[in-house]
Design a protein around this motif. Structure first.
Motif, PDB file in Angstrom:
ATOM      1  N   ALA A  21      -8.781  -4.815   7.624  1.00 35.92           N
ATOM      2  CA  ALA A  21      -7.574  -5.135   8.413  1.00 35.92           C
ATOM      3  C   ALA A  21      -7.168  -6.586   8.184  1.00 35.92           C
ATOM      4  CB  ALA A  21      -7.828  -4.869   9.893  1.00 35.92           C
ATOM      5  N   ASP A  36      -8.368  -6.828  12.921  1.00 33.21           N
ATOM      6  CA  ASP A  36      -7.793  -5.784  13.761  1.00 33.21           C
ATOM      7  C   ASP A  36      -7.351  -6.351  15.121  1.00 33.21           C
ATOM      8  OD1 ASP A  36      -7.707  -2.574  13.827  1.00 33.21           O
ATOM      9  OD2 ASP A  36      -8.084  -3.385  15.840  1.00 33.21           O
ATOM     10  N   SER A  46      -9.259  -5.110  18.882  1.00 32.15           N
ATOM     11  CA  SER A  46     -10.687  -5.266  18.592  1.00 32.15           C
ATOM     12  C   SER A  46     -11.279  -6.373  19.441  1.00 32.15           C
ATOM     13  CB  SER A  46     -10.870  -5.636  17.120  1.00 32.15           C
ATOM     14  OG  SER A  46     -10.490  -6.990  16.921  1.00 32.15           O
ATOM     15  N   ASN A  57     -10.436  -0.610  13.329  1.00 34.38           N
ATOM     16  CA  ASN A  57      -9.407  -0.152  12.392  1.00 34.38           C
ATOM     17  C   ASN A  57      -8.327   0.631  13.146  1.00 34.38           C
ATOM     18  OD1 ASN A  57      -8.093   0.415  10.028  1.00 34.38           O
ATOM     19  ND2 ASN A  57      -9.405   2.161   9.508  1.00 34.38           N
ATOM     20  N   SER A  58      -7.499  -0.082  13.898  1.00 33.81           N
ATOM     21  CA  SER A  58      -6.495   0.581  14.748  1.00 33.81           C
ATOM     22  C   SER A  58      -5.144   0.730  14.063  1.00 33.81           C
ATOM     23  CB  SER A  58      -6.310  -0.219  16.034  1.00 33.81           C
ATOM     24  OG  SER A  58      -5.626  -1.428  15.746  1.00 33.81           O
ATOM     25  N   ALA A  78      -2.827  -5.443  13.272  1.00 36.11           N
ATOM     26  CA  ALA A  78      -3.692  -6.596  12.980  1.00 36.11           C
ATOM     27  C   ALA A  78      -3.100  -7.866  13.554  1.00 36.11           C
ATOM     28  CB  ALA A  78      -3.861  -6.744  11.467  1.00 36.11           C
TER      29      ALA A  78
END
Ligand SMILES: [Fe+2]
Ligand SMILES: [Fe+2]
Length: 266
Positions: A18, A204, A207, A232-233, A236
Motif C-alpha cells: 500500500a 494503508d 490500519s 490492505n484496505s 492509503a
C-alpha cells in the motif's frame, strides 16, 4: 550568482505494498519543482525490511535516496545487496554493519549529503549517534553545505534536542522517523535546521501504523506474541514533508507537511 533553492521531498516510513503504490502514484504526478526525493524504506517489503526487488522498484519510481532504521535487516537478503545499493543508506551508529551510514548525492541544484542515525531512548542499545554524525558533517562539508539527517527514533525530546544541537554544525534538516505517526511541530531551528519530530508513514489508511487492525488488536489485548500482517484496505495515506534549502548556504527556508488520503490503483 543566481540564488538556488533546493527542494527536497521526504516520505515517512513506507509500509508494504500500500505504501509503495501510494508513493508510486504520488511521484507520478509530483510537482516539477522537486529536486530530490528521499524515503524511509525500512518497512517497505511486507512491513519488515527491504527486498532487492522492492529496492529496484522504488528506485524506478524516482526515489533518489532511501533511508532506513532498525527494521532494515529484517529481510536477510539485504546482506547480499546493501553494499552495492547506491541509493540506500542504513543508520550510521550500528557498531558493526554492512552498508553505508551516509551518502552524497547529485541534484539539479548541486550536491546533498544524507545521513541516517538511530536514537537511543526507548530503543535497543546502539552507539551514540553524536560523534559519528559530527565526524561525517565535518567531512561532507568539504563537498556541500546541504546536509539532511533522517533521525530514526522513538522519543520526541531526543529528536528535537539533536536537531537544535546539529543546527550549530550547519545541518540543513533533521527529519524524525520511526513512530509512523506524523507530528504537527514542523519548524526551523535557529534559521538553519528544518525539523519535524516525526514525518509519519506511507501505507494503508485503515490500519494501525500500516499494520492490520486485527493482528495489532490481538497483540495489544493479550500481550502475547502476534504475527503482524500489513493492512490492505484499498486506501492509503501519504505522510511526507517538503523542505526548501538555500543551496549556497545550506540554510533551510521552509518546511511543509503533506498528509493526504488516496485510493490505490492496482
Ligand atoms: Fe518504521
Ligand atoms: Fe523503525
Amino acid at each position: 550568482m543566481q540564488e538556488q533553492k533546493l527542494k527536497i521531498l521526504f516520505f515517512g516510513d513506507i509500509v508494504g505494498k500500500a505504501g509503495r503504490y501510494a508513493v508510486r502514484d504520488f511521484l507520478a504526478d509530483k510537482s516539477s519543482d522537486i529536486d530530490f526525493v528521499v524515503a524511509n524504506v525500512e518497512n517497505a517489503s511486507h512491513g519488515f525490511g527491504l527486498t532487492e526487488k522492492n529496492y529496484n522498484e522504488l528506485s524506478e519510481y524516482g526515489i533518489d535516496c532511501m533511508t532506513s532504521g532498525n527494521h532494515i535487516w529484517d529481510k536477510k537478503e539485504i546482506l547480499n545487496y546493501i553494499d552495492d545499493a547506491e541509493r540506500l543508506i542504513r543508520p550510521i551508529n550500528y557498531p558493526e554493519a554492512q552498508g553505508r551510514g551516509y551518502g552524497i548525492f547529485e541534484t539539479p541544484k548541486g550536491k546533498i549529503a544524507v545521513i541516517n542515525a538511530l536514537g537511543r531512548n526507548f530503543m535497543p542499545v546502539f552507539d551514540s549517534p553524536r560523534y559519528p554524525i559530527e565526524k561525517v558533517v565535518e567531512t561532507v562539508k568539504q563537498e556541500t553545505k546541504v546536509i539532511l539527517i533522517d533521525f530514526h527514533a522513538e522519543a520526541s525530546a531526543e529528536k528535537m534536542c539533536y536537531a537544535k544541537y546539529f543546527s550549530q554544525f550547519g545541518v540543513s534538516a533533521l527529519i524524525g522517523t520511526h513512530t509512523h505517526v506524523q507530528t504537527a511541530d514542523e519548524r526551523i531551528f535557529d534559521g538553519q535546521t528544518a525539523y519535524i519530530t516525526d514525518v509519519g508513514y506511507c501505507g494503508d489508511y485503515e490500519s494501525i501504523i500500516g499494520m492490520d487492525y486485527e493482528s495489532s488488536l490481538s497483540h495489544i489485548l493479550t500481550m502475547l506474541p502476534s504475527r503482524f500482517e500489513v493492512a490492505n484496505s484499498g486506501s492509503a495515506v501519504i505522510n511526507a514533508v517538503t523542505v526548501t534549502v538555500d543551496a549556497e548556504t545550506g540554510k533551510a527556508e521552509e518546511i511543509n507537511r503533506i498528509n493526504i488520503k488516496t485510493v490505490l490503483q492496482e
